[in-house]
Design an enzyme around this catalytic site. Structure first.
Site, PDB file in Angstrom:
ATOM      1  CG  HIS A 105      -0.252  -0.100   2.523  1.00  0.00           C
ATOM      2  ND1 HIS A 105       0.145  -1.320   3.017  1.00  0.00           N
ATOM      3  CD2 HIS A 105       0.128   0.820   3.446  1.00  0.00           C
ATOM      4  CE1 HIS A 105       0.739  -1.142   4.190  1.00  0.00           C
ATOM      5  NE2 HIS A 105       0.750   0.156   4.471  1.00  0.00           N
ATOM      6  CG  HIS A 107       0.994   5.430   4.251  1.00  0.00           C
ATOM      7  ND1 HIS A 107       0.296   5.335   5.424  1.00  0.00           N
ATOM      8  CD2 HIS A 107       1.753   4.302   4.171  1.00  0.00           C
ATOM      9  CE1 HIS A 107       0.617   4.203   6.036  1.00  0.00           C
ATOM     10  NE2 HIS A 107       1.505   3.557   5.301  1.00  0.00           N
TER      11      HIS A 107
END
Ligand code: 5GP
Length: 143
Positions: A105, A107
């Protein structure tokens, strides 16, 4: 768990499968984006590819090439939605680097001049605040 192993029951895999709720703001064939529950700043958003990989180190390059345009789209939208002066993009690989959820992922964190980031994985945000922020971001993405 050793580097390279992917646990299909990690929290983001469960969010991708809809097994646990999230404040989702975006979805396409390759990725989803949703609000971080412990935001380091107002509007902190996570971008998660649908194809499983533990992090950047084991990801298929094709996954990355499809993901980065989504990261860019969300970065542009958070800047507008939260009237930010800048945007920080962070991505952690393995516990030594600060990774706590082992599904790749990115941010995306809106930044305001002179305002420091709150701690990583710090304090849970009020769900109503997250819902409001998600609504603002969806509006910016739609515009
Ligand atoms: P990492 O350290 O793996 O890069 O970051 C994981 C991020 O996921 C942290 O910023 C943390 O606040 C966030 N997070 C952890 N659990 C959940 C969850 O259940 N839902 C959402 N939306 N975010 C989470």
């Amino acid at each position: 768990m050793s580097a390279g192993a992917y646990d299909p029951n990690n929290i983001f895999a469960k969010i991708l499968r809809g097994e646990i709720p999230s404040h989702r703001v975006y979805e396409d064939d390759d990725a989803i984006a949703f609000m971080d529950v412990m935001p380091q700043a107002k509007g902190h958003t996570l971008i998660v590819p649908k194809v499983p990989s533990r992090n950047l180190l084991d990801a298929d390059p094709q996954t990355l090439s499809r993901l980065i345009p989504v990261v860019q789209k969300i970065a542009v939208a958070v800047k507008e939605a939260f009237d930010a002066d800048g945007v920080t993009v962070i991505q952690f690989n393995e516990p030594a680097a600060g990774q706590t959820v082992f599904h790749l992922h990115f941010h995306v964190i809106p930044r305001v001049d002179g305002v420091p980031l709150r701690p990583h994985s710090g304090t849970m945000e009020d769900p109503a605040v997250l819902a409001g922020n998600a609504e603002k971001l969806r509006a910016a993405l739609a515009g």
